[in-house]
Design a protein around this motif. Structure first.
Motif, PDB file in Angstrom:
ATOM      1  N   GLU A  40       0.832  -1.202   0.000  1.00  0.00           N
ATOM      2  CA  GLU A  40       0.000   0.000   0.000  1.00  0.00           C
ATOM      3  C   GLU A  40       0.867   1.252   0.000  1.00  0.00           C
ATOM      4  O   GLU A  40       0.610   2.210  -0.721  1.00  0.00           O
ATOM      5  CB  GLU A  40      -0.913   0.000   1.223  1.00  0.00           C
ATOM      6  CG  GLU A  40      -2.047  -1.014   1.162  1.00  0.00           C
ATOM      7  CD  GLU A  40      -2.836  -1.058   2.452  1.00  0.00           C
ATOM      8  OE1 GLU A  40      -2.528  -0.255   3.354  1.00  0.00           O
ATOM      9  OE2 GLU A  40      -3.739  -1.895   2.568  1.00  0.00           O
ATOM     10  N   GLY A  41       1.931   1.240   0.848  1.00  0.00           N
ATOM     11  CA  GLY A  41       2.846   2.378   0.910  1.00  0.00           C
ATOM     12  C   GLY A  41       3.542   2.613  -0.407  1.00  0.00           C
ATOM     13  O   GLY A  41       3.656   3.753  -0.872  1.00  0.00           O
ATOM     14  N   SER A  42       4.009   1.520  -1.039  1.00  0.00           N
ATOM     15  CA  SER A  42       4.704   1.642  -2.316  1.00  0.00           C
ATOM     16  C   SER A  42       3.784   2.194  -3.393  1.00  0.00           C
ATOM     17  O   SER A  42       4.185   3.047  -4.188  1.00  0.00           O
ATOM     18  CB  SER A  42       5.250   0.272  -2.750  1.00  0.00           C
ATOM     19  OG  SER A  42       6.187  -0.219  -1.815  1.00  0.00           O
ATOM     20  N   VAL A  43       2.541   1.709  -3.402  1.00  0.00           N
ATOM     21  CA  VAL A  43       1.567   2.192  -4.387  1.00  0.00           C
ATOM     22  C   VAL A  43       1.283   3.665  -4.162  1.00  0.00           C
ATOM     23  O   VAL A  43       1.203   4.461  -5.109  1.00  0.00           O
ATOM     24  CB  VAL A  43       0.261   1.365  -4.312  1.00  0.00           C
ATOM     25  CG1 VAL A  43      -0.845   2.020  -5.130  1.00  0.00           C
ATOM     26  CG2 VAL A  43       0.516  -0.057  -4.804  1.00  0.00           C
ATOM     27  N   SER A  44       1.163   4.070  -2.894  1.00  0.00           N
ATOM     28  CA  SER A  44       0.883   5.468  -2.569  1.00  0.00           C
ATOM     29  C   SER A  44       2.020   6.376  -3.030  1.00  0.00           C
ATOM     30  O   SER A  44       1.789   7.410  -3.660  1.00  0.00           O
ATOM     31  CB  SER A  44       0.675   5.619  -1.059  1.00  0.00           C
ATOM     32  OG  SER A  44       0.458   6.968  -0.712  1.00  0.00           O
ATOM     33  N   VAL A  45       3.268   5.973  -2.732  1.00  0.00           N
ATOM     34  CA  VAL A  45       4.436   6.762  -3.140  1.00  0.00           C
ATOM     35  C   VAL A  45       4.531   6.810  -4.660  1.00  0.00           C
ATOM     36  O   VAL A  45       4.794   7.865  -5.249  1.00  0.00           O
ATOM     37  CB  VAL A  45       5.727   6.188  -2.525  1.00  0.00           C
ATOM     38  CG1 VAL A  45       6.960   6.865  -3.121  1.00  0.00           C
ATOM     39  CG2 VAL A  45       5.728   6.367  -1.020  1.00  0.00           C
ATOM     40  N   LEU A  46       4.310   5.669  -5.307  1.00  0.00           N
ATOM     41  CA  LEU A  46       4.386   5.606  -6.767  1.00  0.00           C
ATOM     42  C   LEU A  46       3.340   6.514  -7.408  1.00  0.00           C
ATOM     43  O   LEU A  46       3.624   7.212  -8.388  1.00  0.00           O
ATOM     44  CB  LEU A  46       4.197   4.164  -7.237  1.00  0.00           C
ATOM     45  CG  LEU A  46       4.372   3.908  -8.741  1.00  0.00           C
ATOM     46  CD1 LEU A  46       5.763   4.314  -9.206  1.00  0.00           C
ATOM     47  CD2 LEU A  46       4.105   2.451  -9.079  1.00  0.00           C
ATOM     48  N   PHE A  47       2.136   6.544  -6.831  1.00  0.00           N
ATOM     49  CA  PHE A  47       1.086   7.424  -7.348  1.00  0.00           C
ATOM     50  C   PHE A  47       1.505   8.886  -7.243  1.00  0.00           C
ATOM     51  O   PHE A  47       1.316   9.676  -8.175  1.00  0.00           O
ATOM     52  CB  PHE A  47      -0.217   7.183  -6.573  1.00  0.00           C
ATOM     53  CG  PHE A  47      -1.338   8.106  -6.969  1.00  0.00           C
ATOM     54  CD1 PHE A  47      -1.999   7.934  -8.175  1.00  0.00           C
ATOM     55  CD2 PHE A  47      -1.722   9.150  -6.135  1.00  0.00           C
ATOM     56  CE1 PHE A  47      -3.032   8.786  -8.547  1.00  0.00           C
ATOM     57  CE2 PHE A  47      -2.747  10.010  -6.495  1.00  0.00           C
ATOM     58  CZ  PHE A  47      -3.411   9.821  -7.704  1.00  0.00           C
ATOM     59  N   CYS A  48       2.082   9.256  -6.095  1.00  0.00           N
ATOM     60  CA  CYS A  48       2.570  10.637  -5.910  1.00  0.00           C
ATOM     61  C   CYS A  48       3.632  10.990  -6.943  1.00  0.00           C
ATOM     62  O   CYS A  48       3.632  12.084  -7.516  1.00  0.00           O
ATOM     63  CB  CYS A  48       3.148  10.806  -4.508  1.00  0.00           C
ATOM     64  SG  CYS A  48       1.959  10.636  -3.169  1.00  0.00           S
TER      65      CYS A  48
END
Length: 471
Positions: A40-48
């Motif tokens: 979830e964290g990786s997806v959130s950072v990648l989206f940013c």
């Protein structure tokens, strides 16, 4: 008694096994939860990162716009070659002004706020170009574009470095340069099919999408911590790392770093003599200057001349092919930078550019295919390290209490060198192509030594660890 003991002995392993199985199930569920949270964290950072990467795409679009549109604009607006050259170079002038304000703007308005401000002159600049009937609107639009790009070129790598986990920071930071090359490739590709007015309208799209996109991503937690917004800081960090992740250790480390650097708000000139300040300043500014002094922008600006002299009939298609090669090479660097490290890639990149010296002393018309091969080799070498990594390292090593001012100076130095190289490249190539490449090769050789001796390896270290190592 014997029978009961035997029965109990038979049961114990099963009881133990059952207990172990239950404990293992709990451990497995905890591990699954952690993995899910990491995802979830990786997806959130990648989206940013994907949202803010629209800024560098705009950057690349601005850099590449003059190449496919030169003949059309000169013909439609009755410009001279010198007037069009002024048009091309004005983006550098605007970017230098934007760079001067970028650091302080991002400190007062935040990373998201400064990107939103940068997007507005970019959009206005593209619209001014698309509706231009004479050189005045054309020049005004180019200056506005450049101003926005100057802010974007500093803020985006800083924002990415401040939100990324340490094990992903190099690769995600390299997305900045990858997006620039994608922007250049896109403008070359679209320039084959649409006129210069339509191309200018398309150039505004990345920033038009960027503005609403910024409302869906968190502010940099390190900036929030520096501004004393504790609740917002913890919320931002939790969103970026995943809602089930324990952020206590990382949050405390950031708070300690901010507290230690905020004891004195202003840094006096005398303080710059201390290694904790002069060393990261020297490395950050030095790398961004050497990136441009390698001559890459000057050579790319006149790449169409090389293709024409080599007998390639469609130089615009060949230029698009060169842009595609640059994207692929930068993509490889993005994948490698967190595996091989920053310094090694810098050394390999600069070394490959050092050996690229044509023996001929005349202009490209006498070099033919050798010049094309040399150009492609130079672009690949640059893209593997010297293109993306200086921006990554600059965003990692500057101490937080001087990052705004120092980042502005470093970005300004980069744009000033870009302006000098772009303005002198044609004169140097007319004087001697072999001599020009020799000058660029000497700079690349110095970059090898600079990276080997002075550039610290930042792979696998938090920003706080990197910056505290200079104390």
């Amino acid at each position: 008694m014997s029978s009961r003991d035997d029965t109990d002995d038979l049961r114990r392993p099963f009881r133990h096994t059952g207990s172990w199985y239950k404990m293992g199930s709990r451990q497995s569920s905890v591990m699954d939860s952690s993995v899910q949270s990491l995802r979830e964290g990786s997806v959130s950072v990648l989206f940013c990162v994907l949202i803010v990467a629209l800024g560098p795409i705009q950057f690349g679009f601005t850099c590449g716009y003059s190449s496919p549109t030169q003949e059309q604009i000169i013909r439609d607006l009755n410009l001279t070659i010198s007037e069009f050259s002024i048009f091309g170079s004005l983006s550098n002038v605007g970017a230098m002004v934007g760079a001067l304000t970028s650091g302080q703007l991002s400190e007062f308005m935040g990373r998201k706020g400064s990107l939103m401000i940068a997007a507005i002159p970019n959009i206005l600049g593209w619209l001014a170009i698309s509706f231009a009937n004479d050189s005045s609107f054309l020049f005004m639009g180019r200056l506005l574009e450049g101003f926005g790009v100057g802010i974007i070129s500093y803020v985006v790598p800083v924002y990415i470095a401040e939100i990324a986990p340490q094990n992903m920071r190099g690769g995600l930071g390299s997305v900045n340069q990858l997006s620039i090359t994608i922007g250049i490739m896109l403008v070359y590709l679209l320039g084959l099919f649409v006129n210069w007015e339509t191309l200018a309208v398309l150039g505004a799209l990345p920033c038009i999408i960027l503005i609403p996109g910024l409302f869906f991503i968190p502010e940099s937690p390190r900036w929030l911590a520096k501004m004393g917004m504790t609740e917002e800081f913890e919320t931002s960090l939790q969103v970026l790392r995943g809602f089930d992740m324990d952020i206590v250790v990382e949050a405390n480390e950031i708070k300690r770093s901010v507290a230690s650097t905020s004891k004195r708000v202003t840094v006096r000139l005398a303080d710059l003599k201390r290694k904790r300040y002069w060393f990261p300043l020297m490395v950050g500014i030095g790398l961004l200057m050497l990136q441009q002094l390698s001559g890459i922008n000057g050579v790319l600006f006149y790449s169409s001349i090389i293709f024409q002299s080599a007998g390639i009939s469609s130089s615009n298609v060949a230029t698009f092919g060169l842009g595609a090669i640059q994207v692929i090479a930068t993509g490889i660097a993005t994948w490698l930078v967190d595996r091989s490290g920053r310094r090694l890639l810098l050394i390999i990149s600069s070394s490959s550019m050092t050996g690229n010296v044509p023996e001929d002393s005349h202009l490209y018309s006498d070099l033919g295919i050798i010049s094309v091969v040399g150009l492609v080799t130079m672009v690949i070498g640059f893209s593997l390290g010297l293109g993306p990594i200086p921006w990554v390292i600059m965003s990692e090593i500057l101490p937080i209490n001087i990052k705004g001012l120092a980042g502005s100076v470093a970005t300004l130095a980069n744009w000033l060198c870009s302006f000098l190289i772009t303005m002198t490249a044609n004169l140097l190539l007319t004087w001697s192509s072999g001599g020009t490449f020799t000058v660029y090769a000497v700079v690349s050789a110095f970059t090898v030594a600079f990276a080997a001796i002075w550039v610290p390896e930042t792979k696998g270290r938090t920003l706080e660890e990197i910056q505290s190592s200079f104390r």
